[in-house]
Design a protein around this motif. Structure first.
Motif, PDB file in Angstrom:
ATOM      1  N   ARG A  97       0.805  -1.232   0.000  1.00 32.04           N
ATOM      2  CA  ARG A  97       0.000   0.000   0.000  1.00 32.04           C
ATOM      3  C   ARG A  97       0.834   1.277   0.000  1.00 32.04           C
ATOM      4  NH1 ARG A  97      -3.266   2.284   4.429  1.00 32.04           N
ATOM      5  NH2 ARG A  97      -2.099   0.909   5.793  1.00 32.04           N
ATOM      6  N   ARG A  98       1.868   1.322   0.807  1.00 31.71           N
ATOM      7  CA  ARG A  98       2.659   2.551   0.891  1.00 31.71           C
ATOM      8  C   ARG A  98       3.542   2.750  -0.334  1.00 31.71           C
ATOM      9  NH1 ARG A  98      -0.407   5.423   4.080  1.00 31.71           N
ATOM     10  NH2 ARG A  98      -0.495   4.612   6.193  1.00 31.71           N
ATOM     11  N   THR A  99       3.971   1.655  -0.951  1.00 31.35           N
ATOM     12  CA  THR A  99       4.740   1.782  -2.194  1.00 31.35           C
ATOM     13  C   THR A  99       3.838   2.349  -3.286  1.00 31.35           C
ATOM     14  OG1 THR A  99       6.009  -0.165  -1.546  1.00 31.35           O
ATOM     15  CG2 THR A  99       6.213   0.551  -3.826  1.00 31.35           C
ATOM     16  N   ARG A 100       2.605   1.850  -3.315  1.00 31.94           N
ATOM     17  CA  ARG A 100       1.645   2.351  -4.305  1.00 31.94           C
ATOM     18  C   ARG A 100       1.407   3.847  -4.080  1.00 31.94           C
ATOM     19  NH1 ARG A 100      -3.021  -1.142  -3.812  1.00 31.94           N
ATOM     20  NH2 ARG A 100      -3.455   0.156  -2.075  1.00 31.94           N
ATOM     21  N   GLN A 105       1.244   9.048  -5.573  1.00 32.13           N
ATOM     22  CA  GLN A 105       1.008  10.376  -4.990  1.00 32.13           C
ATOM     23  C   GLN A 105       2.266  11.246  -4.932  1.00 32.13           C
ATOM     24  OE1 GLN A 105      -2.272  10.941  -3.537  1.00 32.13           O
ATOM     25  NE2 GLN A 105      -2.727   8.960  -4.453  1.00 32.13           N
ATOM     26  N   TYR A 106       3.408  10.642  -4.704  1.00 30.72           N
ATOM     27  CA  TYR A 106       4.616  11.456  -4.489  1.00 30.72           C
ATOM     28  C   TYR A 106       5.467  11.623  -5.746  1.00 30.72           C
ATOM     29  CZ  TYR A 106       3.695  11.615   0.504  1.00 30.72           C
ATOM     30  OH  TYR A 106       3.125  11.865   1.721  1.00 30.72           O
ATOM     31  N   LEU A 107       5.756  10.513  -6.454  1.00 34.90           N
ATOM     32  CA  LEU A 107       6.646  10.627  -7.615  1.00 34.90           C
ATOM     33  C   LEU A 107       6.158  11.661  -8.631  1.00 34.90           C
ATOM     34  CD1 LEU A 107       7.936   6.974  -8.246  1.00 34.90           C
ATOM     35  CD2 LEU A 107       9.140   8.909  -7.210  1.00 34.90           C
ATOM     36  N   PRO A 108       4.836  11.761  -8.882  1.00 36.31           N
ATOM     37  CA  PRO A 108       4.380  12.766  -9.863  1.00 36.31           C
ATOM     38  C   PRO A 108       4.732  14.203  -9.457  1.00 36.31           C
ATOM     39  CG  PRO A 108       2.644  11.177  -9.427  1.00 36.31           C
ATOM     40  CD  PRO A 108       3.732  10.907  -8.436  1.00 36.31           C
ATOM     41  N   ARG A 109       4.846  14.456  -8.138  1.00 32.12           N
ATOM     42  CA  ARG A 109       5.220  15.808  -7.709  1.00 32.12           C
ATOM     43  C   ARG A 109       6.597  16.206  -8.191  1.00 32.12           C
ATOM     44  NH1 ARG A 109       4.162  16.133  -1.260  1.00 32.12           N
ATOM     45  NH2 ARG A 109       2.169  15.045  -1.185  1.00 32.12           N
ATOM     46  N   ASP A 113       6.607   9.924 -13.772  1.00 34.31           N
ATOM     47  CA  ASP A 113       5.310   9.369 -14.094  1.00 34.31           C
ATOM     48  C   ASP A 113       5.385   7.840 -13.979  1.00 34.31           C
ATOM     49  OD1 ASP A 113       2.754   9.571 -14.918  1.00 34.31           O
ATOM     50  OD2 ASP A 113       3.217   9.725 -17.057  1.00 34.31           O
ATOM     51  N   ALA A 114       4.298   7.212 -13.554  1.00 39.06           N
ATOM     52  CA  ALA A 114       4.330   5.745 -13.474  1.00 39.06           C
ATOM     53  C   ALA A 114       3.052   5.160 -14.055  1.00 39.06           C
ATOM     54  CB  ALA A 114       4.493   5.304 -12.029  1.00 39.06           C
ATOM     55  N   THR A 115       3.186   4.010 -14.687  1.00 41.77           N
ATOM     56  CA  THR A 115       2.033   3.273 -15.185  1.00 41.77           C
ATOM     57  C   THR A 115       1.877   2.018 -14.340  1.00 41.77           C
ATOM     58  OG1 THR A 115       2.454   4.033 -17.435  1.00 41.77           O
ATOM     59  CG2 THR A 115       1.033   2.098 -17.195  1.00 41.77           C
TER      60      THR A 115
END
Ligand code: PLP
Length: 384
Positions: A97-100, A105-109, A113-115
């Protein structure tokens, strides 16, 4: 150190220099690259931590290992050091859950980008900006086992880095580096520590791949303390014994549950009914100590079963010597619609097997399931 059989816990946060020449020498060697040559400050390394890292590297068959303060510190430092703004990652659905949350939520900031893709859809998700593919093996709580061999064939072809979070498997059951995976990550809090008394994370791979992650660790600061490193070394001494026992017990439990009328579905890769049984049998040397199962009676039946169980504790983790059971849906949301969307069924119980007697564990489960609604309609189960 001191010829001690057991690695000492070195609590010093600072290491001193005999002269300024030693500092000049250290700086020159660092500038030349390569692994650290001596200790200077605890955020960059500590002797107890180094001993734990050597053990972790050996266990996974890697050149080097890096120890972190938690699994999440290991995952976040690894992904952040691999990708920069404008880069793209592919992650396989079913993440912790926290990796997701970190990925979505965080990497896009930071412009990364992730798929989220199914294991079968990785090829279609690859873009020119894709840097890495990250997945868990097995996943939580459905214990899906992505075919790392075919994923590695694809990622190598496209020049992508492959990272596997192998927390559920441990190096006893799975050695991802031997399958061509570049970087293995563990939450050492679980099986590697094994006694629910430490938090730590590990990253294993070649010295070249780990250099940037080590640099990031020194900057972000998520290092493990000496005491946790010691506890990890101590836990590692019994890792193989514990995991093999947990493999055996989980297999027995899964087989018992599959024949029980109150259970509508069992998720365990050691069962031929599991969708990834063949992949797991090919790639893994054991199927792990976690069994997930769904009760025909849904939310209330799962809660009743967990409350009646006398041996497993109720709690959020796994991998220790004590059995722990958890109703995953309760952690997802109080809202039935959100729960339904999460893919985790209301009646699902994640049972993490400890090292207790398997006969006791099965007797306990048999009593807990007695009288619960049965599959295929209404009746009450007496158990098999
Ligand atoms: C627990 C867990 C993590 C996070 O590890 P911590 O040590 O709790 O930070 C990451 N991945 C998986 C698969 C986990 O089970």
């Amino acid at each position: 150190m001191y010829d001690a059989l057991t690695m000492p816990i070195v609590m010093s946060s600072t290491y001193t220099f005999g002269s300024t020449d030693e500092i000049r020498d250290l700086v020159a060697r660092k500038a030349a690259g390569g692994p650290p040559v001596r200790y200077e400050y605890g955020r960059y390394g500590n002797p107890t931590q180094t001993a734990a890292e050597r053990k972790l590297a050996e266990l996974d068959g890697g050149e080097r290992a890096l120890l972190f303060s938690s699994g999440m510190a290991a995952i976040t430092a690894s992904l952040l050091s691999l990708a920069a703004a404008g880069d793209h990652l592919i992650v396989i659905d079913g993440l912790y859950r926290r990796t997701r949350e970190f990925v979505s939520q965080y990497l896009p900031r930071w412009g990364i980008d992730a798929t989220f893709a199914d294991a079968d859809d990785i090829r279609a998700a690859i873009r020119p900006s894709t840097r890495a593919v990250f997945f868990e093996m097995p996943t939580n709580p459905h214990l899906r086992v992505p075919d790392a061999e075919s994923i590695v064939a694809l990622t190598k072809h496209h020049g992508l880095t492959t990272l596997v979070d192998a927390t559920f498997a441990t190096p006893v059951n799975l050695r991802p580096l031997e399958l061509g995976v570049d970087i293995v990550i563990h939450s050492a809090t679980k099986y590697l520590g094994g006694h629910n008394d430490l938090l730590a994370g590990a990253v294993i791979g070649s010295a070249e791949r780990l250099a940037g992650i080590e640099e990031a660790r020194g900057v972000f600061g998520g290092v493990a303390g000496a005491l946790d490193a010691y506890l990890l070394l101590r836990g590692a001494k019994t890792l193989a014994l514990r995991v093999r026992r947990q493999n055996e017990s989980a297999q027995c439990l899964a087989e018992f549950l599959e024949h029980h009328s109150a259970v509508s579905r069992v998720h365990y890769p050691g069962l031929p009914s599991h969708p990834d049984h063949a992949v797991a049998a090919r790639l893994m040397s054991g199927f792990g100590g976690v069994v997930s199962f769904e009760l025909a009676g849904g939310l209330d039946a799962a809660a009743a079963c967990i409350d009646r169980l006398e041996i497993p504790h109720i709690g959020p983790t796994f991998g220790g010597v004590e059995s722990i059971a958890q109703q995953q849906a309760l952690f997802v949301s109080p809202d039935p619609v959100e729960r339904a969307a999460s893919g985790i069924s209301d009646g699902l119980i994640r049972y993490a097997v400890g090292i207790e007697s398997i006969d006791d564990l099965i007797d306990d489960l048999r009593s807990a399931l007695r009288g619960l609604p049965t599959r295929g309609g209404g009746g009450l189960s007496d158990g098999p």
